[in-house]
Write an enzyme that holds these catalytic residues in place. Structure first.
Site, mmCIF file in Angstrom:
data_model
loop_
_atom_site.group_PDB
_atom_site.id
_atom_site.type_symbol
_atom_site.label_atom_id
_atom_site.label_comp_id
_atom_site.label_asym_id
_atom_site.label_seq_id
_atom_site.Cartn_x
_atom_site.Cartn_y
_atom_site.Cartn_z
ATOM 1 N N ARG A 155 -26.430 51.926 -6.618
ATOM 2 C CA ARG A 155 -27.487 50.994 -7.013
ATOM 3 C C ARG A 155 -28.693 51.776 -7.546
ATOM 4 O O ARG A 155 -29.283 51.453 -8.536
ATOM 5 C CB ARG A 155 -27.886 50.145 -5.809
ATOM 6 N N ALA A 198 -14.556 50.989 2.770
ATOM 7 C CA ALA A 198 -15.795 50.239 3.022
ATOM 8 C C ALA A 198 -15.479 48.845 3.568
ATOM 9 O O ALA A 198 -15.431 48.655 4.796
ATOM 10 C CB ALA A 198 -16.615 50.190 1.747
ATOM 11 N N ARG A 199 -15.227 47.884 2.688
ATOM 12 C CA ARG A 199 -14.837 46.533 3.114
ATOM 13 C C ARG A 199 -13.805 46.001 2.131
ATOM 14 O O ARG A 199 -13.900 46.229 0.923
ATOM 15 C CB ARG A 199 -16.048 45.594 3.135
ATOM 16 N N GLU A 216 -8.541 40.912 6.815
ATOM 17 C CA GLU A 216 -8.046 41.651 7.974
ATOM 18 C C GLU A 216 -8.319 40.893 9.270
ATOM 19 O O GLU A 216 -9.339 40.212 9.371
ATOM 20 C CB GLU A 216 -8.644 43.080 8.012
ATOM 21 N N HIS A 257 -8.250 49.831 9.483
ATOM 22 C CA HIS A 257 -9.714 49.943 9.664
ATOM 23 C C HIS A 257 -10.064 50.968 10.755
ATOM 24 O O HIS A 257 -10.677 50.627 11.770
ATOM 25 C CB HIS A 257 -10.324 48.571 9.974
HETATM 26 C C1 8YV Z 1 -16.294 50.241 12.592
HETATM 27 C C2 8YV Z 1 -17.037 50.147 10.145
HETATM 28 O O1 8YV Z 1 -15.027 50.453 13.063
HETATM 29 O O2 8YV Z 1 -19.091 51.087 10.721
HETATM 30 C C3 8YV Z 1 -18.496 50.310 9.994
HETATM 31 O O3 8YV Z 1 -19.075 49.648 9.128
HETATM 32 O O4 8YV Z 1 -16.439 49.493 9.375
HETATM 33 C C4 8YV Z 1 -16.307 50.845 11.230
HETATM 34 O O5 8YV Z 1 -16.793 52.129 11.369
HETATM 35 C C5 8YV Z 1 -16.630 48.836 12.785
HETATM 36 O O6 8YV Z 1 -17.781 48.450 12.153
HETATM 37 C C6 8YV Z 1 -16.682 48.489 14.265
HETATM 38 O O7 8YV Z 1 -17.372 47.281 14.496
#
Ligand code: 8YV
Length: 337
Positions: free
Chosen positions: A180, A240-241, A270, A288
């Site tokens: 960004r 990431a997501r 997921e 994940h």
């Molecule tokens: C975690 C993640 O496992 O930190 C993050 O954003 O995706 C992972 O590291 C997850 O968030 C656990 O709640």
């Protein structure tokens, strides 16, 4: 008469010895099994407490906090916080915190490993061997994509992206990034990374890694159009997501040979995984786990506990949680399932 102790809800089983620190300050309700809480169950739990310790499975938006009149703090375990509608929380004066920093290097390790596993077909080779198909030398079997000397593209250049860039140096890779905002010159030099626009990143990367936050603005940032702009034979890795990628378009690109391979640690629905991806041989799929080293997961929970204690006005940092979430400009438009 003594002031009543604040009440806290811990939404998932985490590390008991660390969560036990909350008992010094609060009356704690613990959930003892990993649970996919229904929105109504989250609303009911939040309605009865002053603070909550949650994870990315727990989606908290306006509806979940509407009746939570005593709720003052939500501490999420994880750096990504697309599970929280931060604007809705802030509008009610609820402090929201996440756990940046403590998982950076571990997650960067995994991102690099997943990219390498996809490019060099490591899991595919193992499945082939275990299936008893290794009957003799096949010089042309399981040929992968080169890693050293190639161009690594990083989309999203926060702490974890920078960690991946620093690792790439050891492999003699050129690093391009898009973000960004452009990084300061000293950080670019430290990462040996060159800023380019998004289309240049797509066109020039041999290996593209996604490390950007998920929001409405980044939903399906890798769609059919973006995939068509990628270098033929490139790899794509996502730690990431899942919602960053249009998974059907990715399955088309993998099946059609446009991309050599993909490494995916996150998925749009997921824990369900798109069946078309499950059927692709050239994608490495992990559940994940990018931050999942024991030490790092413990550090994440410890930081979330510290945040919650401080946000609820207890302990040495009372009123000053170490890592509060400051909403980005597009916060509040996070997509909540
Ligand atoms: C975690 C993640 O496992 O930190 C993050 O954003 O995706 C992972 O590291 C997850 O968030 C656990 O709640």
């Amino acid at each position: 008469m003594a002031e009543p102790r604040p009440k806290v809800w811990v939404s998932q089983p985490l590390f008991d010895d660390i969560v036990a620190q909350l008992d010094a300050w609060f009356d704690v309700t613990r959930v003892s099994e990993i649970s996919d809480h229904a929105p109504s169950a989250i609303a009911a739990a939040l309605g009865a407490v002053d603070g909550a310790l949650v994870t990315l499975n727990d989606r908290i938006g306006e509806a979940e906090v509407a009746g939570a009149t005593h709720l003052r703090a939500v501490a999420s375990v994880g750096v990504g916080y697309d599970n929280l509608d931060v604007d809705a929380l802030h509008a009610r004066g609820i402090v929201a915190t996440n756990t940046p920093g403590v998982l950076t290097e571990t997650t960067a390790d995994f991102g690099f490993a997943l990219m390498m596993a996809a490019a060099r077909r490591i899991t595919e080779a193992e499945h082939w061997l275990r299936a008893g198909q290794w009957q003799g030398w096949g010089f042309h079997k399981l040929l992968g994509a080169e890693i050293h000397g190639t161009t690594l593209g990083i989309l999203g250049m926060g702490r974890i992206g920078q960690g991946i860039a620093r690792r790439a140096r050891g492999f003699g890779m050129r690093v391009l990034y898009h973000n960004r905002s452009r990084l300061p010159g000293d950080v670019e030099r430290d990462c040996a990374a060159t800023y380019v626009d998004r289309d240049t990143l797509l066109a020039r990367s041999d290996h593209l890694v996604l490390v950007l936050p998920y929001s409405a603005a980044s939903h399906h940032v890798i769609d059919a159009d973006a995939l068509a702009r990628m270098k033929p034979g490139a790899t794509l890795t996502n730690i990431a997501r899942g919602g960053l990628i249009d998974e059907d378009a990715l399955a088309d690109a993998l099946g059609g040979g446009r991309l050599a391979a993909a490494g995916l640690d996150v998925f749009e629905g997921e824990p369900a995984v798109n069946p078309r991806l499950l059927a692709c041989r050239n994608v490495v799929l992990t559940p994940h786990v990018a931050s999942a080293s024991l030490a790092t997961r413990r550090a994440m929970v410890a930081l979330a506990v510290e945040n919650l204690v401080a946000a609820l006005g207890r302990g040495p940092d009372a009123g000053r949680p170490p890592t509060p979430i400051a909403p980005p400009p597009d916060a509040g438009r996070h997509r909540l399932r």
